[in-house]
Write an enzyme that holds these catalytic residues in place. Structure first.
Site, PDB file in Angstrom:
ATOM      1  N   LYS A 129     -17.915   8.663   8.324  1.00 36.28           N
ATOM      2  CA  LYS A 129     -18.190   8.491   6.906  1.00 36.28           C
ATOM      3  C   LYS A 129     -19.221   9.541   6.460  1.00 36.28           C
ATOM      4  O   LYS A 129     -18.866  10.686   6.232  1.00 36.28           O
ATOM      5  CB  LYS A 129     -18.598   7.051   6.620  1.00 36.28           C
ATOM      6  N   THR A 184     -20.945   4.723  12.587  1.00 35.27           N
ATOM      7  CA  THR A 184     -19.752   5.559  12.612  1.00 35.27           C
ATOM      8  C   THR A 184     -20.134   7.018  12.394  1.00 35.27           C
ATOM      9  O   THR A 184     -21.163   7.323  11.798  1.00 35.27           O
ATOM     10  CB  THR A 184     -18.743   5.126  11.529  1.00 35.27           C
ATOM     11  N   ARG A 206       0.826  -1.202   0.000  1.00 37.58           N
ATOM     12  CA  ARG A 206       0.000   0.000   0.000  1.00 37.58           C
ATOM     13  C   ARG A 206       0.863   1.257   0.000  1.00 37.58           C
ATOM     14  O   ARG A 206       1.803   1.371   0.792  1.00 37.58           O
ATOM     15  CB  ARG A 206      -0.922   0.013   1.223  1.00 37.58           C
ATOM     16  N   SER A 248     -21.280 -15.171  12.701  1.00 36.82           N
ATOM     17  CA  SER A 248     -20.737 -14.054  11.943  1.00 36.82           C
ATOM     18  C   SER A 248     -20.872 -14.280  10.442  1.00 36.82           C
ATOM     19  O   SER A 248     -20.489 -15.345   9.931  1.00 36.82           O
ATOM     20  CB  SER A 248     -19.258 -13.872  12.314  1.00 36.82           C
TER      21      SER A 248
END
Length: 404
Positions: free
Chosen positions: A247, A244, A21, A136
């Site tokens: 965003k 959140t 990255r 999950s």
């Protein structure tokens, strides 16, 4: 032992695979987003950002900026410590009340990020509920996976968005076992949306707690920005809604909402809440302003949906392949990590377009992509320039196109 050599060996492997990255040095400019200043060795240049999670441009909204500035001037910068020692500020309590009201819940609890809120809540629930089993979704975010792992509770993975598989796996567990079903509403890499009603039907059938991550949906969906669950009239059936502030609300931080007892339980036992410095009051005030604005304003969401629709139609006309989905996320598929990095670099260097490549391990190998997120502040000219650049690069790199 030469530890640096060990570090460099693994970094070299990452680079050779095309998965290393590189972070662009960007400086957001309030009032001109999606424009940003890109600092390079050769100076500073303007670029257009196409991969921001500030989905609605609220990070530069005058009400939000003003709330942050005014609160910083009255309260100072930091919170002064952890919430349980010296860091609980009146602005934290106001924001938690605003979040609880947004989701129709009795309580809410703030965290320093969406990652931390998932990690802390799931790890606490799994560890403190005797014999708990957490089911999950197979594509859940890393923060959820880490929280479940840290809880040391039994974990059962169910097929992505597969209600029948979830039902079958819940049926195998004893009726008196505390069961927690963890899933997301909008999955950020593919942009697909969970069948929330079906999942809740199964949870209620088996007496399971429902835990939904709405981080990519809050602010974006529902008449007041409460997320996909609000849009579908399902918030009252969900045990815990996590979201959140970083965003669509353009700020910073994460949160959970639920019953007063649930929020107090997590507050009292979650190390990720107890032992970390609280959000700065100015950030809390800015987030409150963003939430209040998006509770009553549909302008940003409507404009954002328009931008998504236009970009998709232009990509269709150019034959640029993208993954179809019902959300605001447009994954332009490349399928090769080296080409994905190369195209991202060429967009930046030759067109001043910033789209970060998404490679493994964020997505499975062979599904590398450019994750494009149109905002209400992208213009028709911005869209034309992006599609024109992609069209040029698809020809230059001999990439396959969609057939109409």
């Amino acid at each position: 032992m030469n530890f640096d050599a060990l570090f460099q060996d693994q970094l070299k492997t990452l680079k050779d695979e095309g998965n290393y990255r590189i972070f662009a040095d960007l400086e957001r400019r309030c009032g001109s987003f999606p424009r940003a200043a890109n600092h390079t060795e050769n100076g500073v240049r303007d670029v257009t950002v196409w991969c921001s999670n500030d989905y609605l441009g609220m990070g530069q909204h005058p009400d939000v900026v003003c709330a942050m500035m005014e609160t910083a001037q009255t309260c100072g910068t930091g919170a002064g410590g952890t919430r349980n020692i010296s860091g609980t500020n009146h602005h934290h309590l106001i924001l938690e009340q605003e979040l609880a009201e947004l989701h129709g819940k009795e309580g809410a609890l703030l965290f320093t990020s969406g990652y931390v809120s998932n990690w802390a809540a799931l790890s606490t629930l799994g560890a403190r509920l005797p014999g708990a089993v957490i089911l999950s979704d197979s594509l859940n975010h890393a923060s959820m996976i880490e929280g479940i792992r840290h809880s040391r509770a039994q974990k059962v993975i169910w097929k992505h968005n597969d209600v029948e598989d979830l039902d079958a796996k819940l049926a195998l567990l004893p009726a008196n076992t505390p069961k927690i079903v963890a899933f997301e509403s909008v999955y950020s890499m593919d942009g697909d949306i969970a069948p929330i009603a079906g999942i809740l039907d199964v949870c209620e059938k088996h007496g399971a707690m429902s835990y939904i991550d709405e981080v990519h949906a809050v602010g974006m969906y529902g008449p007041r920005g409460g997320g996909v669950a609000e849009r579908e009239g399902l918030m009252n059936r969900i045990t815990l809604i996590e979201g959140t502030l970083g965003k669509a609300y353009g700020c910073f931080g994460g949160y959970i909402t639920g019953s007063a007892a649930l929020c107090d339980f997590v507050r009292s036992f979650a190390s990720g809440f107890i032992f970390t410095t609280a959000l700065p009051p100015a950030v809390a005030a800015a987030a409150t302003a963003a939430i209040r604005h998006l509770k009553v304003s549909e302008i940003e969401r409507a404009r954002q949906r328009n931008r998504v629709s236009i970009l998709r139609s232009r990509l269709d006309a150019a034959g640029i392949p993208y993954m179809p989905n019902p959300s605001h996320i447009i994954p332009v598929m490349i399928g090769d990590p080296v080409k994905c990095r190369m195209i991202s670099d060429m967009l930046m260097d030759n067109w001043g377009i910033y789209v970060q490549p998404i490679n493994y391990p964020t997505v499975p190998k062979g599904t590398e992509r450019l994750r494009i997120t149109p905002s209400p502040v992208h213009t028709d000219a911005d869209i034309d320039r992006l599609v024109g650049a992609l069209d040029n690069l698809w020809s230059q790199c001999a990439l396959s196109r969609m057939v109409a």
